[in-house]
Design a protein around this motif. Structure first.
Motif, mmCIF file in Angstrom:
data_model
loop_
_atom_site.group_PDB
_atom_site.id
_atom_site.type_symbol
_atom_site.label_atom_id
_atom_site.label_comp_id
_atom_site.label_asym_id
_atom_site.label_seq_id
_atom_site.Cartn_x
_atom_site.Cartn_y
_atom_site.Cartn_z
ATOM 1 N N ALA A 117 0.764 -1.197 0.185
ATOM 2 C CA ALA A 117 0.028 -0.023 -0.090
ATOM 3 C C ALA A 117 1.010 1.228 0.128
ATOM 4 O O ALA A 117 0.536 2.169 -0.676
ATOM 5 C CB ALA A 117 -0.789 -0.028 1.216
ATOM 6 N N HIS A 118 1.991 1.183 0.717
ATOM 7 C CA HIS A 118 3.024 2.282 0.637
ATOM 8 C C HIS A 118 3.584 2.521 -0.515
ATOM 9 O O HIS A 118 3.740 3.534 -1.121
ATOM 10 C CB HIS A 118 3.812 2.064 2.079
ATOM 11 C CG HIS A 118 5.094 3.176 2.026
ATOM 12 N ND1 HIS A 118 5.092 4.064 3.139
ATOM 13 C CD2 HIS A 118 6.308 3.263 1.180
ATOM 14 C CE1 HIS A 118 5.966 4.923 2.707
ATOM 15 N NE2 HIS A 118 6.987 4.389 1.749
ATOM 16 N N GLU A 119 4.112 1.489 -1.099
ATOM 17 C CA GLU A 119 4.855 1.528 -2.312
ATOM 18 C C GLU A 119 3.837 1.870 -3.485
ATOM 19 O O GLU A 119 4.173 2.885 -4.306
ATOM 20 C CB GLU A 119 5.337 -0.018 -2.680
ATOM 21 C CG GLU A 119 6.358 -0.382 -1.878
ATOM 22 C CD GLU A 119 7.473 0.698 -1.685
ATOM 23 O OE1 GLU A 119 8.027 0.592 -0.439
ATOM 24 O OE2 GLU A 119 8.006 1.523 -2.333
ATOM 25 N N GLY A 121 1.542 4.022 -3.093
ATOM 26 C CA GLY A 121 1.435 5.499 -3.049
ATOM 27 C C GLY A 121 2.497 5.898 -3.691
ATOM 28 O O GLY A 121 2.193 7.013 -4.441
ATOM 29 N N HIS A 122 3.582 5.561 -3.706
ATOM 30 C CA HIS A 122 4.849 6.161 -4.581
ATOM 31 C C HIS A 122 4.546 5.981 -6.081
ATOM 32 O O HIS A 122 4.668 6.890 -6.976
ATOM 33 C CB HIS A 122 6.240 5.292 -4.152
ATOM 34 C CG HIS A 122 6.709 5.695 -2.827
ATOM 35 N ND1 HIS A 122 6.804 7.072 -2.371
ATOM 36 C CD2 HIS A 122 7.100 5.346 -1.844
ATOM 37 C CE1 HIS A 122 7.153 7.017 -1.186
ATOM 38 N NE2 HIS A 122 7.768 5.987 -0.710
ATOM 39 N N SER A 123 4.153 4.870 -6.496
ATOM 40 C CA SER A 123 3.653 4.690 -7.992
ATOM 41 C C SER A 123 2.605 5.694 -8.225
ATOM 42 O O SER A 123 2.704 5.835 -9.552
ATOM 43 C CB SER A 123 3.214 2.944 -7.976
ATOM 44 O OG SER A 123 4.108 2.012 -7.574
ATOM 45 N N GLY A 127 4.703 11.327 -2.248
ATOM 46 C CA GLY A 127 6.051 11.292 -1.786
ATOM 47 C C GLY A 127 5.883 10.889 -0.101
ATOM 48 O O GLY A 127 4.799 10.237 -0.016
ATOM 49 N N HIS A 128 6.533 11.175 0.855
ATOM 50 C CA HIS A 128 6.546 10.678 2.007
ATOM 51 C C HIS A 128 5.704 11.946 2.948
ATOM 52 O O HIS A 128 5.943 12.869 2.584
ATOM 53 C CB HIS A 128 8.133 10.536 2.745
ATOM 54 C CG HIS A 128 8.610 9.035 2.366
ATOM 55 N ND1 HIS A 128 10.014 8.844 2.192
ATOM 56 C CD2 HIS A 128 8.047 8.121 2.194
ATOM 57 C CE1 HIS A 128 10.026 7.650 1.786
ATOM 58 N NE2 HIS A 128 8.942 7.046 1.684
ATOM 59 N N SER A 129 5.263 11.095 3.787
ATOM 60 C CA SER A 129 4.459 12.007 4.914
ATOM 61 C C SER A 129 5.421 12.306 6.177
ATOM 62 O O SER A 129 6.373 11.433 6.320
ATOM 63 C CB SER A 129 3.358 11.424 5.514
ATOM 64 O OG SER A 129 2.593 12.090 6.342
HETATM 65 ZN ZN LIG Z 1 8.302 5.303 0.952
#
Ligand SMILES: [Zn+2]
Ligand SMILES: COc1ccc(S(=O)(=O)[C@H](CC(=O)O)C(F)F)cc1
Length: 160
Positions: A117-119, A121-123, A127-129
């Motif tokens: 789910a995190h990756e 988000g990048h796709s 970016g990072h929170s």
């Molecule tokens: Zn990340």
């Protein structure tokens, strides 16, 4: 990695190139589908799995050097990485470190669902929170009952 703003289409496709031996195939497919759903629930995005052919998001389990110049580091450390949207072949792709133990429960290993789910988000261009507790916070923290943070929702809705 090079930061493109977002995809120019919302009907995204993905392909699972290979599977980790840590979980059975159906479980891996379901984890990825649920991980895409985390974002599909918050923005007008659809995700269709393809068995072959050209797709937006290519998913692979790989270890150490795997051809993109960003070698994985063995067990622990970097768990996975993903590329931002764009027009290059690697844009959107997500790589998972096969030297990790991929699980779903909170005991040993790392949750394939949470990491995916995190990756993804990048796709999608996130970016990072800087908010601990957000999915897009840069460090892994297991959540038994996963909930997207408002910061994650704000991010995806800003983009799409
Ligand atoms: Zn990340
Ligand atoms: C919650 O999802 C993740 C948290 C942390 C990571 S990571 O520790 O592999 C991170 C990679 C990333 O931010 O995608 C680090 F920079 F290596 C991956 C997925």
């Amino acid at each position: 990695f090079n930061r493109e703003p977002k995809w120019d289409h919302t009907d995204l496709t993905y392909r699972v190139v290979n599977y980790s031996p840590d979980l059975d195939g159906a479980t891996i497919d379901d984890a990825f589908s649920r991980a895409f759903g985390v974002w599909g629930n918050q923005a007008p995005l659809t995700f269709t799995r393809r068995e072959q052919g050209n797709v937006d998001i290519l998913i692979q389990f790989v270890s150490r050097e795997h051809g993109d110049g960003n070698a994985f580091d063995g067990q622990n450390g970097v768990l996975a990485h993903a590329y931002a949207p764009g027009r290059s072949p690697i844009s959107g792709d997500a790589h998972f470190d096969e030297d990790e133990l991929w699980t779903l429960g909170g005991d040993n290993g790392f949750s394939l669902f949470l990491v995916a789910a995190h990756e993804f988000g990048h796709s999608l261009g996130l970016g990072h929170s800087n908010i601990q507790g957000a999915l897009m916070f840069p460090t892994y923290a297991y959540q038994a009952n996963f909930r997207l943070h408002s910061d994650d929702i704000a991010g995806i809705q800003y983009l799409y």
